[in-house]
Design a protein around this motif. Structure first.
Motif, mmCIF file in Angstrom:
data_model
loop_
_atom_site.group_PDB
_atom_site.id
_atom_site.type_symbol
_atom_site.label_atom_id
_atom_site.label_comp_id
_atom_site.label_asym_id
_atom_site.label_seq_id
_atom_site.Cartn_x
_atom_site.Cartn_y
_atom_site.Cartn_z
ATOM 1 N N LYS A 203 0.550 5.448 -11.142
ATOM 2 C CA LYS A 203 1.039 5.947 -12.451
ATOM 3 C C LYS A 203 2.550 5.810 -12.518
ATOM 4 O O LYS A 203 3.232 5.985 -11.497
ATOM 5 C CB LYS A 203 0.675 7.423 -12.595
ATOM 6 C CG LYS A 203 -0.817 7.654 -12.608
ATOM 7 C CD LYS A 203 -1.164 8.998 -13.248
ATOM 8 C CE LYS A 203 -2.667 9.198 -13.263
ATOM 9 N NZ LYS A 203 -3.129 10.151 -12.274
ATOM 10 N N PRO A 204 3.107 5.527 -13.726
ATOM 11 C CA PRO A 204 4.569 5.435 -13.847
ATOM 12 C C PRO A 204 5.210 6.737 -13.386
ATOM 13 O O PRO A 204 4.650 7.820 -13.604
ATOM 14 C CB PRO A 204 4.812 5.215 -15.334
ATOM 15 C CG PRO A 204 3.499 4.901 -15.931
ATOM 16 C CD PRO A 204 2.423 5.340 -15.008
ATOM 17 N N HIS B 213 -0.885 -1.596 -17.271
ATOM 18 C CA HIS B 213 -2.032 -1.669 -18.179
ATOM 19 C C HIS B 213 -3.360 -1.500 -17.456
ATOM 20 O O HIS B 213 -4.250 -0.826 -17.939
ATOM 21 C CB HIS B 213 -2.010 -2.994 -18.948
ATOM 22 C CG HIS B 213 -0.817 -3.076 -19.847
ATOM 23 N ND1 HIS B 213 -0.549 -2.123 -20.791
ATOM 24 C CD2 HIS B 213 0.211 -3.959 -19.916
ATOM 25 C CE1 HIS B 213 0.580 -2.413 -21.418
ATOM 26 N NE2 HIS B 213 1.063 -3.524 -20.894
ATOM 27 N N THR B 214 -3.488 -2.129 -16.279
ATOM 28 C CA THR B 214 -4.774 -2.044 -15.561
ATOM 29 C C THR B 214 -4.510 -1.760 -14.079
ATOM 30 O O THR B 214 -4.691 -2.638 -13.226
ATOM 31 C CB THR B 214 -5.571 -3.368 -15.707
ATOM 32 O OG1 THR B 214 -4.651 -4.471 -15.559
ATOM 33 C CG2 THR B 214 -6.313 -3.475 -16.996
ATOM 34 N N GLU C 40 -6.121 -0.164 -11.922
ATOM 35 C CA GLU C 40 -7.277 -0.236 -11.019
ATOM 36 C C GLU C 40 -7.486 -1.663 -10.499
ATOM 37 O O GLU C 40 -8.192 -1.886 -9.537
ATOM 38 C CB GLU C 40 -8.550 0.321 -11.695
ATOM 39 C CG GLU C 40 -9.102 -0.462 -12.880
ATOM 40 C CD GLU C 40 -8.220 -0.393 -14.153
ATOM 41 O OE1 GLU C 40 -7.279 0.420 -14.202
ATOM 42 O OE2 GLU C 40 -8.480 -1.186 -15.068
ATOM 43 N N GLN C 41 -6.811 -2.640 -11.146
ATOM 44 C CA GLN C 41 -6.977 -4.031 -10.686
ATOM 45 C C GLN C 41 -5.814 -4.489 -9.802
ATOM 46 O O GLN C 41 -5.447 -5.661 -9.798
ATOM 47 C CB GLN C 41 -7.084 -4.965 -11.891
ATOM 48 C CG GLN C 41 -8.388 -4.780 -12.650
ATOM 49 C CD GLN C 41 -8.425 -5.638 -13.896
ATOM 50 O OE1 GLN C 41 -7.758 -6.676 -13.980
ATOM 51 N NE2 GLN C 41 -9.186 -5.212 -14.878
ATOM 52 N N VAL C 42 -5.236 -3.536 -9.063
ATOM 53 C CA VAL C 42 -4.017 -3.857 -8.306
ATOM 54 C C VAL C 42 -4.186 -5.077 -7.389
ATOM 55 O O VAL C 42 -3.317 -5.948 -7.331
ATOM 56 C CB VAL C 42 -3.499 -2.613 -7.521
ATOM 57 C CG1 VAL C 42 -4.561 -1.956 -6.706
ATOM 58 C CG2 VAL C 42 -2.331 -2.965 -6.620
ATOM 59 N N GLN C 43 -5.326 -5.172 -6.717
ATOM 60 C CA GLN C 43 -5.482 -6.290 -5.775
ATOM 61 C C GLN C 43 -5.463 -7.635 -6.511
ATOM 62 O O GLN C 43 -4.807 -8.587 -6.079
ATOM 63 C CB GLN C 43 -6.780 -6.129 -4.984
ATOM 64 C CG GLN C 43 -6.807 -7.044 -3.774
ATOM 65 C CD GLN C 43 -8.156 -7.045 -3.061
ATOM 66 O OE1 GLN C 43 -9.172 -6.656 -3.643
ATOM 67 N NE2 GLN C 43 -8.167 -7.493 -1.820
ATOM 68 N N LEU D 3 4.629 -5.574 -12.678
ATOM 69 C CA LEU D 3 4.684 -4.151 -13.045
ATOM 70 C C LEU D 3 3.964 -3.907 -14.372
ATOM 71 O O LEU D 3 3.249 -2.921 -14.532
ATOM 72 C CB LEU D 3 6.136 -3.675 -13.147
ATOM 73 C CG LEU D 3 7.000 -3.749 -11.884
ATOM 74 C CD1 LEU D 3 8.382 -3.133 -12.145
ATOM 75 C CD2 LEU D 3 6.353 -3.050 -10.705
ATOM 76 N N LYS D 4 4.139 -4.827 -15.303
ATOM 77 C CA LYS D 4 3.461 -4.678 -16.612
ATOM 78 C C LYS D 4 1.942 -4.683 -16.438
ATOM 79 O O LYS D 4 1.229 -3.881 -17.022
ATOM 80 C CB LYS D 4 3.850 -5.844 -17.534
ATOM 81 C CG LYS D 4 5.101 -5.578 -18.305
ATOM 82 C CD LYS D 4 5.162 -6.467 -19.557
ATOM 83 C CE LYS D 4 6.533 -6.365 -20.156
ATOM 84 N NZ LYS D 4 7.416 -7.494 -19.863
#
Ligand code: HEM
Length: 478
Positions: free
Chosen positions: A468-469, A163-164, A166-169, A158-159
């Protein structure tokens, strides 16, 4: 004299028994193979085999030929199982003869995956590997030992998302790799790029590509293995050498780490297991589904807020009180299954099934994605609808996809409880903390395509979304 008659009786009985088995055998062989596309002389159905979306082609054949379809690839018989009923009847009820793996000349013999459980032939080595893995992660009880590890890894996930986003994958891959390596070797993965995680990913991607039925010609014509490397078309030999190095490194590098730790006396107890990184695909599918189906996301979040509250993140102890989230996870496993056509089995003896002859040595392929996309069983199958698994009295629901997506019989995925727990954990904590929506570019919403990669393990192709949170409070919890 009576002794001679006794001996003669025995000889006659033996001859009669032999003749009887021959008659039975000949009769069996007179039974037809299951129906299937006609094929050409010598090469058989090689040209009919799809290069991608195998499951869809197999389903077309189901409509033409039925639940059991046969193909011939040169001399090799392949049997496609097009309904869960026949998959269970053959691979589970007759598992003593349906649990071998095909010999894969390329991936198994040349690259070396035949030394790992997934391609180990049925026999003593297979049984001892399975026993070992079972002790470690074979049941829900054993998995409880890893709950706190999963919970702490998901907090780190989650952290990273915060922060990034867009780099979920990349974050999903890193977290899954980190979890498995930590469980197996007690190795603490580094933030950002980690050499061992990268190695595992590379090896598993390569396995996925090389284990598709018919992916390499040498699997169908093993003699090609002996052509010299300079021979036209022999590039597969160089590829095999490079894949072999990746596989060896994946085994040796963490092993050497463990040896060093043992020598220094600080070795954690969870050691010695190597696992495939399939949960990555399921978790990434979850993000794709949430981007495309906001209503399902909203309902799951509403349930989490009501049951868990907003002062803490969900934990495993909450699982049984979150039925909608449970249905959503089931739908993740069904919607676009991780291993669409399973891992092929091989039959060890001649068999007769439903009046068809199944010759010894046939390769058996369960069309798992076909089971899940059958509109008679799962209405509107290509849409993500968790409600199909929600019912007030628990009745009239379609089969739980987890009964089939992990394979069958004695070869069933030994990581299934681990995978189920870890995918649930990623889904529930992400839903509690974030909103996942379509990305916006130049003021326009981007609709991601539902497209998947080709291979034994199928992943969603990279897509864009916004993460987004949910609130300042949720952000503080992360
Ligand atoms: C979403 C997650 C996963 C899915 C959908 C999945 C699915 C499968 C399937 C379909 C098979 C072939 C079963 C058969 O031959 O009938 C398999 C085998 C296997 N899986 Fe998984 N798997 C997952 C996660 C995992 C994890 C997390 C591990 C390890 C921790 C793992 C380890 C294995 C191994 C070692 C085999 C080979 C078993 C054998 O050949 O006896 N899997 N898996």
């Amino acid at each position: 004299m009576s002794n001679i008659w006794n001996i003669l009786d025995l000889v006659l009985a033996a001859v009669a028994a032999y003749l009887l088995t021959q008659v039975v055998r000949n009769n069996r062989q007179r039974l037809p193979l299951p129906p299937g596309p006609k094929g050409l002389p010598f090469i058989g159905n090689v040209l009919d085999m799809p290069k991608e979306k195998e499951s869809e082609k197999f389903t077309e054949w189901r409509h033409l030929y039925g639940d059991i379809v046969s193909l011939r690839l040169f001399g090799q018989t392949m049997i496609i199982l097009n309904s869960p009923k026949v998959a269970v009847e053959m691979l589970e009820r007759k598992s003593s003869i349906y649990s071998d793996r095909p010999r894969m000349e390329f991936g198994g013999e040349m690259v070396g995956w035949n030394q790992t459980l997934v391609l180990t032939p049925y026999g003593e080595r297979f049984r001892s590997y399975r026993r070992f893995v079972h002790q470690l992660i074979g049941g829900k009880q054993q998995i409880k030992r890893f709950h706190s590890l999963m919970e702490s890894e998901s907090r780190k996930f989650l952290k990273r998302l915060l922060h990034t986003p867009e780099q979920v994958q990349a974050h999903i891959r890193h977290t899954a790799g980190s979890l498995i390596i930590k469980m197996a070797y007690g190795y603490e993965v580094q933030e950002g790029k980690d050499a061992i995680v990268d190695l595992v990913e590379l090896a598993v991607d390569q396995f996925s590509a090389l284990s598709r039925p018919g992916a390499f010609l040498v699997d169908i014509m093993p003699f090609l293995r002996y052509v010299p490397p300079w021979f036209p078309g022999a590039g597969f030999k160089t590829a095999a050498e490079s894949f072999k190095k990746t596989l060896n490194d994946m085994v040796d590098v963490p092993f050497n780490f463990v040896k060093a730790r043992m020598a220094s006396g600080c070795f954690s107890e969870e050691h010695g297991f190597r696992g495939a990184d399939t949960t990555v695909s399921a978790n990434y599918s979850f993000f794709l589904a949430m981007t495309l189906y906001p209503e399902a996301q909203r309902k799951a979040q509403e349930e989490i807020d009501r049951v868990v509250g907003t002062d803490r993140l969900p934990v495993f102890a909450d699982r049984e009180n979150l039925p909608y989230v449970e249905a959503l996870v089931q739908e993740v496993f069904r919607w676009n299954p991780v291993v669409p056509i399973g891992v092929p089995h091989r039959v060890l003896e001649d068999d007769i099934h439903a009046g068809y002859f199944i010759p010894k040595g046939s390769i058996i392929v369960p069309n798992i994605a076909g089971f899940f996309h059958d509109p008679e069983v799962y209405e509107d199958p290509h849409n993500f609808i968790p409600e199909r698994f929600v019912s007030a009295d628990g009745k009239n629901m379609p089969p739980d996809p987890r009964d089939y997506c992990f394979g069958f019989g004695r070869r069933i995925c030994p990581g299934l409880h681990f995978a189920d727990a870890s995918v649930w954990n990623t889904c529930v904590t992400t839903l509690a903390a974030f909103n996942i929506t379509k990305a916006v570019e130049n003021g326009k919403l981007i609709d991601p395509l539902v497209e998947y990669t080709v291979g034994t393990i199928s992943h969603p192709k990279p897509f864009r979304c916004a993460i987004k949170p949910r609130s300042a409070k949720a952000e503080a919890l992360i």
